[in-house]
Design a protein around this motif. Structure first.
Motif: not given
Ligand SMILES: *Cc1c(COP(=O)(O)O)cnc(C)c1O
Length: 353
Positions: A175-176, A284-288, A313-317
């Motif tokens: 998903v985007k 995203i912070a949780y994903a990182k 923002e162009g990065i796939d997590y």
């Protein structure tokens, strides 16, 4: 109020043409449909008739000004082999919430539920029994005034048809996070299952597909910072298999019945649940940090649509592999089990036809 339903049964069932092992979602229709018209302020008698084309004027207002709403629900076979529905009253209530927002008439329970049960009972042999499958039901209402001009229609048509379906999303999807287009914003009709909400999602989905994504995660219209929902599913994020985050019902997202069912099950199981505004930066912070253990959409069609990766923002997590998703695997098994009577229906969600 007892309703009267005329029955015009098909002379030529098409059921032998259906390959129940390989059904393409939404392409196969059962033998019959239920139809009732709203004319001059009154619902008329309902009718069961063979599934097929309907006559309409080119000027009907639904086609021009978009007074059109729908529902999506499913019928299953229970342990006794008889048809059963999952929380049908919730779909009935939500159709009327959508109708109110779109200036359309309320449909009485006797017509919606009465017609639904007659139809499912008649087409019961179309309910597939292969693991993950069901008879998808599509009730919908649209404006039929033969008139050009923007004003609420005086006449409407309500129809229910059925599609046998196998499971919807076999694979986890990519998903985007959408930060250009908006699905709904305050004061609009995001909570309604209104046709126009889906019309405006086509172009953004096409653009996301071109970029290699299966689906969009919508963000709020003001700041694009908060996640809302994805396609025709509500979103859940699971942090370290303990904390469950899901966007609050703020009027801009659909009040999913699967969402509510998941929340009730998770609450009973003792999970910590936060229904609130959720910023994409937080996710995203949780994903990182490797703490995003599960992420999925919930909806009638798929029940649970696992998310494989979130593009932001162009990065796939990337998320953990499907087989390691403790929460989503449990939810799917439990809900599908309740629907097909292999798991005890502790919440009284099943209604026999
Ligand atoms: C139908 C729908 C859902 C899911 O609702 P369910 O009642 O769980 O099927 C979520 N979001 C949107 C936009 C929908 O149309």
């Amino acid at each position: 109020m007892a309703i009267s339903i005329k029955k015009n049964k098909t002379q030529a069932s098409r059921i032998h043409l259906c390959d129940f092992e390989n059904i393409e979602f939404g392409k196969i229709f059962s033998d019959h449909m239920f139809k009732v018209d709203f004319i001059d302020g009154k619902w008329q008698d309902g009718e069961i008739l063979p599934y097929g084309e309907i006559l309409m004027a080119p000027s009907i207002s639904a086609l021009h000004y978009g007074q059109a709403i729908f529902e999506g629900m499913k019928a299953f076979k229970g342990a006794d082999g008889n048809p059963q529905l999952f929380r049908p009253l919730e779909n009935f209530k939500r159709l009327n919430i959508s109708a109110a927002r779109m200036g359309m008439p309320q449909i009485p329970e006797e017509i919606f539920i009465g017609g639904l049960k007659e139809l499912v009972s008649l087409d019961r042999d179309w309910i597939p029994t292969k693991e993950g499958s069901a008879l998808y039901l599509r009730p919908f209402m649209f404006a039929t005034d033969d008139f050009v001009g923007v004003r609420p229609s005086s006449n409407y048509c309500f129809i229910i048809f059925c599609c046998p379906v196998n499971s919807y999303y076999p694979k986890p999807i990519k998903v985007k996070v959408e930060q250009k287009y908006v699905r709904a914003s305050d004061g609009m009709a995001g909570f309604a299952k209104a046709a126009g909400n889906y019309g405006i999602s086509m172009l953004p989905s096409m653009e996301a597909k071109k970029q290699g994504y299966d689906q969009i995660i919508w963000t709020d219209g003001r700041t694009h910072e908060h996640v809302e929902e994805s396609g025709t599913t509500n979103l859940f994020f699971v942090i370290e298999d303990k904390l469950i985050l899901t966007p609050a019902l703020d009027g801009n997202i659909l009040e999913g019945i699967t969402r509510d069912s998941c929340l009730q099950l998770l609450r009973k199981e003792g999970y910590t649940i936060e229904e609130r505004k959720i910023s994409i930066k937080e996710i995203i912070a949780y994903a990182k940090a490797g703490k995003l253990s599960d992420c999925f959409g919930t909806g009638t069609a798929a029940i649970i649509a696992k998310i494989a990766a979130i593009g932001f923002e162009g990065i796939d997590y990337e998320l953990p592999p499907a087989e390691n998703r403790k929460v989503s695997n449990w939810l799917f098994k439990t809900i599908y089990g309740i629907q097909t009577s292999t798991v005890k229906d502790e919440f009284n969600w099943i209604e026999k036809v």
